[in-house]
Design an enzyme around this catalytic site. Structure first.
Site, PDB file in Angstrom:
ATOM      1  N   HIS A  47      48.781  77.803  47.879  1.00 28.06           N
ATOM      2  CA  HIS A  47      47.712  78.042  46.904  1.00 28.06           C
ATOM      3  C   HIS A  47      46.743  79.111  47.388  1.00 28.06           C
ATOM      4  O   HIS A  47      46.290  79.967  46.614  1.00 28.06           O
ATOM      5  CB  HIS A  47      46.963  76.730  46.638  1.00 28.06           C
ATOM      6  CG  HIS A  47      45.726  76.896  45.818  1.00 28.06           C
ATOM      7  ND1 HIS A  47      44.462  76.849  46.369  1.00 28.06           N
ATOM      8  CD2 HIS A  47      45.550  77.141  44.495  1.00 28.06           C
ATOM      9  CE1 HIS A  47      43.572  77.029  45.420  1.00 28.06           C
ATOM     10  NE2 HIS A  47      44.206  77.220  44.275  1.00 28.06           N
ATOM     11  N   GLU A  91      48.138  82.459  46.703  1.00 30.96           N
ATOM     12  CA  GLU A  91      47.972  82.832  45.292  1.00 30.96           C
ATOM     13  C   GLU A  91      46.628  83.537  45.082  1.00 30.96           C
ATOM     14  O   GLU A  91      46.548  84.566  44.414  1.00 30.96           O
ATOM     15  CB  GLU A  91      48.068  81.585  44.418  1.00 30.96           C
ATOM     16  CG  GLU A  91      47.739  81.824  42.947  1.00 30.96           C
ATOM     17  CD  GLU A  91      46.971  80.669  42.334  1.00 30.96           C
ATOM     18  OE1 GLU A  91      45.942  80.927  41.669  1.00 30.96           O
ATOM     19  OE2 GLU A  91      47.400  79.506  42.510  1.00 30.96           O
ATOM     20  N   HIS A  92      45.577  83.003  45.676  1.00 25.60           N
ATOM     21  CA  HIS A  92      44.265  83.641  45.581  1.00 25.60           C
ATOM     22  C   HIS A  92      44.263  85.017  46.239  1.00 25.60           C
ATOM     23  O   HIS A  92      43.715  85.989  45.700  1.00 25.60           O
ATOM     24  CB  HIS A  92      43.209  82.758  46.250  1.00 25.60           C
ATOM     25  CG  HIS A  92      42.705  81.645  45.396  1.00 25.60           C
ATOM     26  ND1 HIS A  92      41.402  81.556  44.976  1.00 25.60           N
ATOM     27  CD2 HIS A  92      43.346  80.562  44.865  1.00 25.60           C
ATOM     28  CE1 HIS A  92      41.243  80.471  44.240  1.00 25.60           C
ATOM     29  NE2 HIS A  92      42.410  79.844  44.167  1.00 25.60           N
ATOM     30  N   GLU A 131      36.655  75.126  45.280  1.00 27.26           N
ATOM     31  CA  GLU A 131      37.624  74.568  44.335  1.00 27.26           C
ATOM     32  C   GLU A 131      38.038  73.160  44.757  1.00 27.26           C
ATOM     33  O   GLU A 131      38.174  72.254  43.918  1.00 27.26           O
ATOM     34  CB  GLU A 131      38.846  75.487  44.247  1.00 27.26           C
ATOM     35  CG  GLU A 131      39.840  75.096  43.178  1.00 27.26           C
ATOM     36  CD  GLU A 131      40.996  76.070  43.042  1.00 27.26           C
ATOM     37  OE1 GLU A 131      41.865  75.839  42.182  1.00 27.26           O
ATOM     38  OE2 GLU A 131      41.051  77.065  43.812  1.00 27.26           O
TER      39      GLU A 131
END
Length: 418
Positions: A47, A50-51, A127
């Site tokens: 993840h 992805e950022h 997040e």
């Protein structure tokens, strides 16, 4: 509508579906890597990567990337799941080459600069904090971790704060080299798209991509754990997940399971909605859902209720599941739910984005490609006996119950066992 598929010499898969009635194209770069592919010291790295793909290349700053898609009048974003990562955009058909060139630059040439990592690390930590502060989200993480204890499928996609705080340039480069290669990529597009043109553009803009064979995941059996698991939070409601092991990807019984899910918690006329909310007013939100993965599956019910109602809500869920497994289903209820599923399938399949997502997910996971008409036909063939049979199979398992509430663990256990 039919799809076209080409496998390039370097292993990249290109899948398209032509929709002549639209001017838009939805395009997705689907990578065969998700949180279940992380090593123990990489939790959350899929993840985080992805950022980082949005944070600049040697020739583009993060602002350049954002401005480029703004100038195209496009939508673009990304998401990470347990089994794949997708970078996608939707734009007008004459912007295909411009959009694809930047997406290719992002996933091939990202710089992973120390400065960008430092900033984005804080974004991801925020997040994680937001997810933990949202009890109706966090209860699903508690459920996953409690039910699947010895496998990465049970761990949060976002990872944990300690590891996310530690990732540096070398970690990103290593993960990129291992997973972001040609054999792990499926490019899916739907809309006013010329398949051969996309193939040529892919050959041009992805020629420098690291050449890898598609990674094959370990097919070890996933073990499940039953029981009641809780976390105490200073909140007003109790958020409950009641779940059992479900079906894995490709199981032919998935259509019957889909009908089962609709009957119990897929609409306002569903059994649990009627029994728990409409007749007794015990919940505002209650629904059923299933998670289907390559090696495992989960079937569950979510309900949000006041703490004093927890025992009664769990009792009602168990009662309705047992009733269906005992055969309390007639042809009229079956047909009503099949009609609902088929209607929603058609309505949800009217955009280029929905077509692309369907193509990409099936392409990267290697599952069967069925047209919307073929899918509808499979649901129409489901019988009462098949739904009751899958209910018997699923609900014969002892449940995993996860609760996030203001109750202390001893209070909750005493309440449920009364």
């Amino acid at each position: 509508m039919s799809f076209q598929k080409t496998i390039l010499d370097n292993g990249i898969v290109v899948i398209t579906e032509y929709m002549p009635s639209v001017r838009s194209i939805s395009l997705g770069l689907w990578f065969n890597v998700g949180s279940c592919d992380e090593l123990p010291n990489q939790r959350g790295l899929a993840h985080f990567m992805e950022h980082m793909m949005f944070k600049g290349t040697p020739t583009r700053t993060p602002f350049d990337i954002s401005m480029h898609f703004d100038r195209l009048g496009a939508e673009f974003n990304a998401f990470t799941s347990k089994e794949y990562t997708c970078y996608y955009a939707r734009f007008v058909d004459d912007k295909l080459e411009s959009a694809l060139e930047v997406l290719a630059d992002m996933v091939i040439n990202s710089s992973f600069s120390t400065e960008a990592i430092s900033t984005e690390r804080e974004v991801v930590l925020e997040e994680i904090a937001r997810s933990e502060d949202t009890p109706d989200d966090y209860v699903f993480e508690l459920f996953n971790q409690s039910m699947i204890t010895d496998h990465a499928l049970g761990l949060p996609v976002l990872g944990d704060k300690r590891l996310v705080s530690s990732y540096e340039h070398v970690d990103c480069v290593s993960f990129h080299d291992q997973h972001y290669g040609s054999g792990n990529l499926c490019i899916a597009a739907a809309g006013n798209i010329d398949h051969d043109a996309l193939v040529k553009l892919t050959q041009a803009y992805f020629s420098s991509m690291n050449t890898l064979e598609k990674e094959q995941r370990n097919q070890d059996r996933v073990a499940y754990q039953s029981g009641c698991f809780s976390v105490t939070r200073d909140i007003e409601q109790a958020h409950i997940i009641y779940g059992v092991p479900g079906l894995a990807l490709g199981d032919d019984r998935r259509f019957a399971s889909g009908v089962l899910t609709s009957i119990l918690g897929g609409s306002m006329s569903a059994r649990l909605f009627q029994e728990v909310r409409e007749k007794r007013g015990l919940a505002y939100s209650i629904y059923a859902m299933q998670g289907i993965y390559q090696r495992a599956g989960q079937w569950c019910v979510y309900a949000g209720t006041r703490p004093d109602n927890v025992k009664e809500v769990i009792r009602l869920i168990d009662k309705e599941l047992t009733s269906l497994a005992d055969g309390s289903l007639d042809q009229d209820e079956l047909q009503r739910n099949v009609d609902l599923i088929c209607g929603q399938a058609v309505l949800g399949y009217e955009t280029t984005s929905s077509h692309m997502m369907r193509l990409g997910k099936r392409g990267i996971l290697g599952s069967q490609h069925l047209s919307i008409d073929e899918t509808i036909e499979r649901f129409k063939q489901v019988t009462v006996e098949e739904v009751v049979s899958i209910a018997e199979t699923l609900f014969s398992n002892k449940p995993t119950i996860a609760v996030v509430s203001p109750l202390e663990e001893k209070e909750l256990q005493a309440l449920i066992s009364e």
